[in-house]
Structure formats: structure tokens, C-alpha cells
Design a protein around this motif. Structure first.
Motif, PDB file in Angstrom:
ATOM      1  N   CYS A  27      47.588 -60.567 -86.407  1.00 16.79           N
ATOM      2  CA  CYS A  27      48.453 -60.962 -85.305  1.00 16.79           C
ATOM      3  C   CYS A  27      48.517 -62.482 -85.224  1.00 16.79           C
ATOM      4  O   CYS A  27      47.483 -63.157 -85.163  1.00 16.79           O
ATOM      5  CB  CYS A  27      47.929 -60.374 -83.997  1.00 16.79           C
ATOM      6  SG  CYS A  27      48.927 -60.859 -82.567  1.00 16.79           S
ATOM      7  N   LEU A  57      49.543 -64.267 -82.737  1.00 15.19           N
ATOM      8  CA  LEU A  57      49.579 -64.735 -81.347  1.00 15.19           C
ATOM      9  C   LEU A  57      48.186 -65.111 -80.862  1.00 15.19           C
ATOM     10  O   LEU A  57      47.195 -64.454 -81.204  1.00 15.19           O
ATOM     11  CB  LEU A  57      50.174 -63.657 -80.439  1.00 15.19           C
ATOM     12  CG  LEU A  57      51.540 -63.092 -80.829  1.00 15.19           C
ATOM     13  CD1 LEU A  57      52.001 -62.080 -79.791  1.00 15.19           C
ATOM     14  CD2 LEU A  57      52.563 -64.198 -80.985  1.00 15.19           C
ATOM     15  N   ASP A  63      49.383 -65.816 -75.368  1.00 10.30           N
ATOM     16  CA  ASP A  63      50.644 -65.155 -75.709  1.00 10.30           C
ATOM     17  C   ASP A  63      50.486 -63.638 -75.731  1.00 10.30           C
ATOM     18  O   ASP A  63      51.420 -62.899 -75.370  1.00 10.30           O
ATOM     19  CB  ASP A  63      51.143 -65.652 -77.062  1.00 10.30           C
ATOM     20  CG  ASP A  63      51.738 -67.056 -76.984  1.00 10.30           C
ATOM     21  OD1 ASP A  63      52.067 -67.485 -75.865  1.00 10.30           O
ATOM     22  OD2 ASP A  63      51.868 -67.715 -78.038  1.00 10.30           O
ATOM     23  N   LEU A  64      49.326 -63.150 -76.162  1.00  6.04           N
ATOM     24  CA  LEU A  64      49.092 -61.708 -76.142  1.00  6.04           C
ATOM     25  C   LEU A  64      49.090 -61.175 -74.717  1.00  6.04           C
ATOM     26  O   LEU A  64      49.615 -60.086 -74.446  1.00  6.04           O
ATOM     27  CB  LEU A  64      47.762 -61.386 -76.832  1.00  6.04           C
ATOM     28  CG  LEU A  64      47.770 -61.382 -78.364  1.00  6.04           C
ATOM     29  CD1 LEU A  64      46.364 -61.221 -78.904  1.00  6.04           C
ATOM     30  CD2 LEU A  64      48.660 -60.266 -78.896  1.00  6.04           C
ATOM     31  N   LEU A 123      52.631 -61.079 -73.587  1.00  7.27           N
ATOM     32  CA  LEU A 123      53.311 -59.954 -74.220  1.00  7.27           C
ATOM     33  C   LEU A 123      52.914 -58.634 -73.580  1.00  7.27           C
ATOM     34  O   LEU A 123      53.754 -57.752 -73.367  1.00  7.27           O
ATOM     35  CB  LEU A 123      52.991 -59.934 -75.720  1.00  7.27           C
ATOM     36  CG  LEU A 123      53.609 -58.795 -76.538  1.00  7.27           C
ATOM     37  CD1 LEU A 123      55.129 -58.837 -76.481  1.00  7.27           C
ATOM     38  CD2 LEU A 123      53.139 -58.874 -77.993  1.00  7.27           C
ATOM     39  N   ARG A 141      58.294 -69.270 -74.110  1.00  7.38           N
ATOM     40  CA  ARG A 141      57.198 -68.670 -74.874  1.00  7.38           C
ATOM     41  C   ARG A 141      57.580 -67.310 -75.444  1.00  7.38           C
ATOM     42  O   ARG A 141      57.204 -66.949 -76.564  1.00  7.38           O
ATOM     43  CB  ARG A 141      55.943 -68.576 -73.999  1.00  7.38           C
ATOM     44  CG  ARG A 141      55.301 -69.938 -73.740  1.00  7.38           C
ATOM     45  CD  ARG A 141      54.167 -69.854 -72.745  1.00  7.38           C
ATOM     46  NE  ARG A 141      53.104 -68.947 -73.183  1.00  7.38           N
ATOM     47  CZ  ARG A 141      52.010 -68.693 -72.464  1.00  7.38           C
ATOM     48  NH1 ARG A 141      51.848 -69.294 -71.267  1.00  7.38           N
ATOM     49  NH2 ARG A 141      51.095 -67.875 -72.915  1.00  7.38           N
ATOM     50  N   LEU A 142      58.365 -66.549 -74.669  1.00  9.07           N
ATOM     51  CA  LEU A 142      58.834 -65.260 -75.179  1.00  9.07           C
ATOM     52  C   LEU A 142      59.776 -65.456 -76.370  1.00  9.07           C
ATOM     53  O   LEU A 142      59.733 -64.691 -77.343  1.00  9.07           O
ATOM     54  CB  LEU A 142      59.548 -64.474 -74.076  1.00  9.07           C
ATOM     55  CG  LEU A 142      58.644 -63.769 -73.071  1.00  9.07           C
ATOM     56  CD1 LEU A 142      59.475 -63.140 -71.961  1.00  9.07           C
ATOM     57  CD2 LEU A 142      57.803 -62.695 -73.771  1.00  9.07           C
ATOM     58  N   HIS A 186      59.598 -67.852 -78.502  1.00  8.96           N
ATOM     59  CA  HIS A 186      58.733 -68.183 -79.638  1.00  8.96           C
ATOM     60  C   HIS A 186      58.079 -66.925 -80.213  1.00  8.96           C
ATOM     61  O   HIS A 186      58.010 -66.750 -81.444  1.00  8.96           O
ATOM     62  CB  HIS A 186      57.660 -69.173 -79.178  1.00  8.96           C
ATOM     63  CG  HIS A 186      56.634 -69.483 -80.235  1.00  8.96           C
ATOM     64  ND1 HIS A 186      56.945 -70.145 -81.405  1.00  8.96           N
ATOM     65  CD2 HIS A 186      55.300 -69.189 -80.303  1.00  8.96           C
ATOM     66  CE1 HIS A 186      55.857 -70.261 -82.138  1.00  8.96           C
ATOM     67  NE2 HIS A 186      54.850 -69.697 -81.506  1.00  8.96           N
ATOM     68  N   ILE A 187      57.616 -66.037 -79.344  1.00  9.19           N
ATOM     69  CA  ILE A 187      56.990 -64.792 -79.806  1.00  9.19           C
ATOM     70  C   ILE A 187      58.014 -63.934 -80.546  1.00  9.19           C
ATOM     71  O   ILE A 187      57.711 -63.336 -81.595  1.00  9.19           O
ATOM     72  CB  ILE A 187      56.386 -64.019 -78.616  1.00  9.19           C
ATOM     73  CG1 ILE A 187      55.255 -64.834 -77.981  1.00  9.19           C
ATOM     74  CG2 ILE A 187      55.878 -62.654 -79.066  1.00  9.19           C
ATOM     75  CD1 ILE A 187      54.726 -64.230 -76.688  1.00  9.19           C
ATOM     76  N   LEU A 221      61.122 -56.585 -79.854  1.00 10.04           N
ATOM     77  CA  LEU A 221      59.807 -57.221 -79.807  1.00 10.04           C
ATOM     78  C   LEU A 221      58.731 -56.209 -79.432  1.00 10.04           C
ATOM     79  O   LEU A 221      57.664 -56.161 -80.061  1.00 10.04           O
ATOM     80  CB  LEU A 221      59.826 -58.377 -78.807  1.00 10.04           C
ATOM     81  CG  LEU A 221      58.470 -59.040 -78.525  1.00 10.04           C
ATOM     82  CD1 LEU A 221      57.879 -59.629 -79.799  1.00 10.04           C
ATOM     83  CD2 LEU A 221      58.615 -60.110 -77.435  1.00 10.04           C
ATOM     84  N   ALA A 279      55.669 -55.082 -81.818  1.00 12.62           N
ATOM     85  CA  ALA A 279      54.280 -55.244 -81.384  1.00 12.62           C
ATOM     86  C   ALA A 279      53.528 -53.925 -81.473  1.00 12.62           C
ATOM     87  O   ALA A 279      52.346 -53.892 -81.858  1.00 12.62           O
ATOM     88  CB  ALA A 279      54.246 -55.794 -79.960  1.00 12.62           C
ATOM     89  N   TRP A 311      49.766 -55.190 -82.331  1.00  8.69           N
ATOM     90  CA  TRP A 311      49.346 -56.464 -81.762  1.00  8.69           C
ATOM     91  C   TRP A 311      48.599 -56.274 -80.448  1.00  8.69           C
ATOM     92  O   TRP A 311      47.805 -57.114 -80.047  1.00  8.69           O
ATOM     93  CB  TRP A 311      50.574 -57.374 -81.524  1.00  8.69           C
ATOM     94  CG  TRP A 311      51.122 -57.948 -82.790  1.00  8.69           C
ATOM     95  CD1 TRP A 311      50.652 -57.752 -84.051  1.00  8.69           C
ATOM     96  CD2 TRP A 311      52.247 -58.804 -82.908  1.00  8.69           C
ATOM     97  NE1 TRP A 311      51.433 -58.440 -84.961  1.00  8.69           N
ATOM     98  CE2 TRP A 311      52.403 -59.108 -84.288  1.00  8.69           C
ATOM     99  CE3 TRP A 311      53.135 -59.380 -81.994  1.00  8.69           C
ATOM    100  CZ2 TRP A 311      53.424 -59.944 -84.748  1.00  8.69           C
ATOM    101  CZ3 TRP A 311      54.149 -60.210 -82.455  1.00  8.69           C
ATOM    102  CH2 TRP A 311      54.288 -60.479 -83.820  1.00  8.69           C
TER     103      TRP A 311
END
Length: 327
Positions: free
Chosen positions: A265, A267, A271-272, A275, A301-302, A304-305, A317, A321, A326
Motif C-alpha cells: 500500500c 498510503l 491517508d489510510l 480513506l 488529499r483524496l 492524490h489518493i 477508488l 482499495a 489497502w
């Protein structure tokens, strides 16, 4: 040899002669190609009118060849396009014929392959003619052929056919199997593993499947069912997809070894957490409040993820994940 681009044998001889001699007239053709004057003149006029050759100055009595890549290349492309169109039409007609035949005779949906040789030949043939995708269930103790004998897979992968293979873990413990699977993964095979598979199965282009009917052949010859498009094949595809979704991805590590597990992962812990809130259905405003940041920062940030996941939407997404585990 050039009949496919519209030149008959005499015209081909004349064209090749003009390519090698730069220019010629009727007298040259009579002398060098052993043609009579009337035939030579008729051929030259016909080829000139079709743009294959042109008159050479100053008097127009001599002729020179038009560049082959210009005049013959365009004809060859048109011929290829016509063949491609005809091939698609034949395939469509063949599929309609098979579909109507299956509706009239249900026995055409399933054909029994009576022995090991027939099964091997069918597996080779279907892969050699695959165009889009091959699905595989690979159990331990192969009945018909070893995975290392499947020479058709590398060739199919190189021409763009997708392979999705679910391996039974017992098979991965057999000598040489992990190296063989790693080689396939490097070529583009998508591989996953499960503790146990219910059947052996091959499905090609979602149109035809091969399903062995005997799990332990013993001293008798193995048999298999050749299953064509229909609800039975749809059920086998659904069975594959169910196991595929639950299987663990197989990847090749930097040292070339085969490893089991999802991709690392990318992240960090913050960030996790973000998410996890998104997947749980928490609104952006509430996420911002819980994290003590602005909504714009949450969205940045979302984004970027999503970029890391290769996702275009938040639903994609969440799916990525879950697939890559993730969370």
C-alpha cells in the motif's frame, strides 16, 4: 505473387521489368519478355490508365514504373481492409449459424472430448485462436498437461490476449511451478491463488470452455466437456469470477521470486484513515472536522489518493482499495 494487388502474371512481369530497367517501350518488352507487340502495347496502356506506370518524356512512347510503395502499398492496404471486413462478416455469419444450430439441437452446446490427446489438442487450439481473454483454474496434480508445457500462453500474451489464472496452492508447491508462474506474470499474466479449487477449467473469450469431467483419472483416460456459449458457460464464468474475487494476488518481487499478497500500500497512516472514513460513507465536511483540516484539503488529499490508485471516481477508488486490500 502480385495478383492480390490486382496484377495478372503478364502485368507483373512487365512491372518488374520496368522497375529494374527504369524505362522501356513496346520494342523492349517484345525483345526482353518475349511478348508480341499487340500484347505489349495493350498491357502498357492498361497499366498506365490504372496508375501503375507513367509515360516517360519527351515523346511519351516509353514508360517507367510508379514507385511500388506508392502504387502497390495503397492497393495492398485496401486489399487488407477488404479481407478484414470479409473476415468479420464470416465470423458473424459463423456465430449466427452456430447459435441457430444450438437452438435447434441442444446437443451442440456440449461436446465430449474422449481422451487426453483430444483435450490437449482442444486446449492448444482454443488458446491459439484466443483474441481477448483466457480464464484458467489450475489445480494440483495436472491430468492432461503440465503448466510448463503450455507453449501457447506466452505467444497469446505477446499478441495482447489477457490471461487471468487462479492457482491451487498445492500446485504452487510442485517443483518448478513458482518459477513458471513468475515467468508468466512477467509476460503479463494476472495470477492469483486459493487454498482449493472445485474443478479444472479453461474459458476462452467467454465463448468456449473446457471442463474435465473426471477429477482423478486413475488408469482410465480422462474426459472433458467442451462447452459453448450458453447458460452453462455463463455459470462457469460466474464460478471463475467468484473465486477470482476471493483469491490472493501473486506478484513477482524485485529479486524475481514469486510472492503472494496484495501490492504494498502506497498510503501513509493519515491517508489510510481518511480513506477508511470515505469508504465508511462519511461526508467530506465531517471528515474535515474529524481530521481538523479544511474541506479543500480533504478533496486535495483524496485526489492524490485517487491518482495513486489510478481511479477516476470515488467509487473506483473504493473498489481498488478493497481489491488491493489497502484497508
Amino acid at each position: 505473387m502480385l495478383e492480390s494487388v490486382g496484377l495478372d502474371p503478364v502485368e507483373e512481369r512487365v512491372y518488374r521489368f520496368l522497375v529494374t530497367t527504369a524505362e522501356a517501350d513496346v520494342t523492349d518488352l517484345v525483345r526482353k519478355l518475349d511478348l508480341d507487340a499487340e500484347t505489349a502495347e495493350t498491357v502498357l496502356v492498361s497499366m498506365r490508365d490504372r496508375g501503375l506506370i507513367r509515360e516517360a518524356p519527351p515523346d511519351g512512347r516509353r514508360f517507367t514504373a510508379v514507385a511500388p510503395d506508392i502504387v502497390l502499398g495503397s492497393r495492398l492496404l485496401h486489399h487488407q481492409q477488404s479481407l478484414d471486413w470479409a473476415r468479420r462478416e464470416v465470423e458473424q455469419l459463423s456465430e449466427e449459424y452456430r447459435g441457430n444450430a444450438r437452438r435447434r439441437d441442444a446437443g451442440r452446446l456440449v461436446e465430449v472430448l474422449p481422451n487426453r490427446l483430444a483435450i490437449r489438442e482442444q486446449l492448444y487450439h482454443t488458446q491459439a485462436n484466443a483474441r481477448e481473454e483466457v480464464l484458467y483454474f489450475c489445480k494440483g496434480r495436472p491430468m492432461v498437461m503440465q503448466a510448463t508445457e503450455n507453449d501457447e500462453e506466452p505467444a497469446a500474451l505477446l499478441r495482447g490476449v489477457a490471461y487471468r489464472v487462479v492457482y491451487e496452492r498445492d500446485l504452487l508447491e510442485e517443483p518448478g511451478m513458482q518459477a513458471n508462474v513468475a515467468y508468466g506474470v512477467k509476460l503479463g499474466e494476472q495470477a492469483r491463488a486459493v487454498p482449493w479449487l472445485p474443478v479444472r477449467l479453461t474459458v476462452v473469450d467467454r465463448k468456449i470452455g473446457v471442463l474435465p469431467l473426471v477429477q482423478e483419472a486413475g488408469i482410465s483416460e480422462p474426459t472433458a466437456a467442451l462447452v459453448r456459449s450458453g447458460q452453462l458457460l455463463d455459470a462457469l464464468i460466474a464460478l471463475f469470477e467468484g473465486y477470482w474475487d476471493r483469491a490472493t494476488p501473486l506478484r513477482v518481487a524485485e529479486d524475481g521470486a514469486l510472492t503472494e499478497g496484495a501490492q504494498t500500500c502506497p498510503l501513509n497512516s493519515d491517508d489510510l484513515y481518511l480513506l477508511s472514513l470515505l469508504v465508511a460513507g462519511v461526508a467530506d465536511k465531517s471528515i474535515a472536522t474529524q481530521l481538523g483540516i479544511s474541506q479543500r484539503t480533504v478533496q486535495r488529499r483524496l485526489s492524490h489518493i485517487m491518482e495513486l490508485a489510478g481511479a477516476q471516481t470515488r467509487m473506483q477508488l473504493a473498489w481498488h482499495a478493497a481489491r488491493e486490500r489497502w484497508l
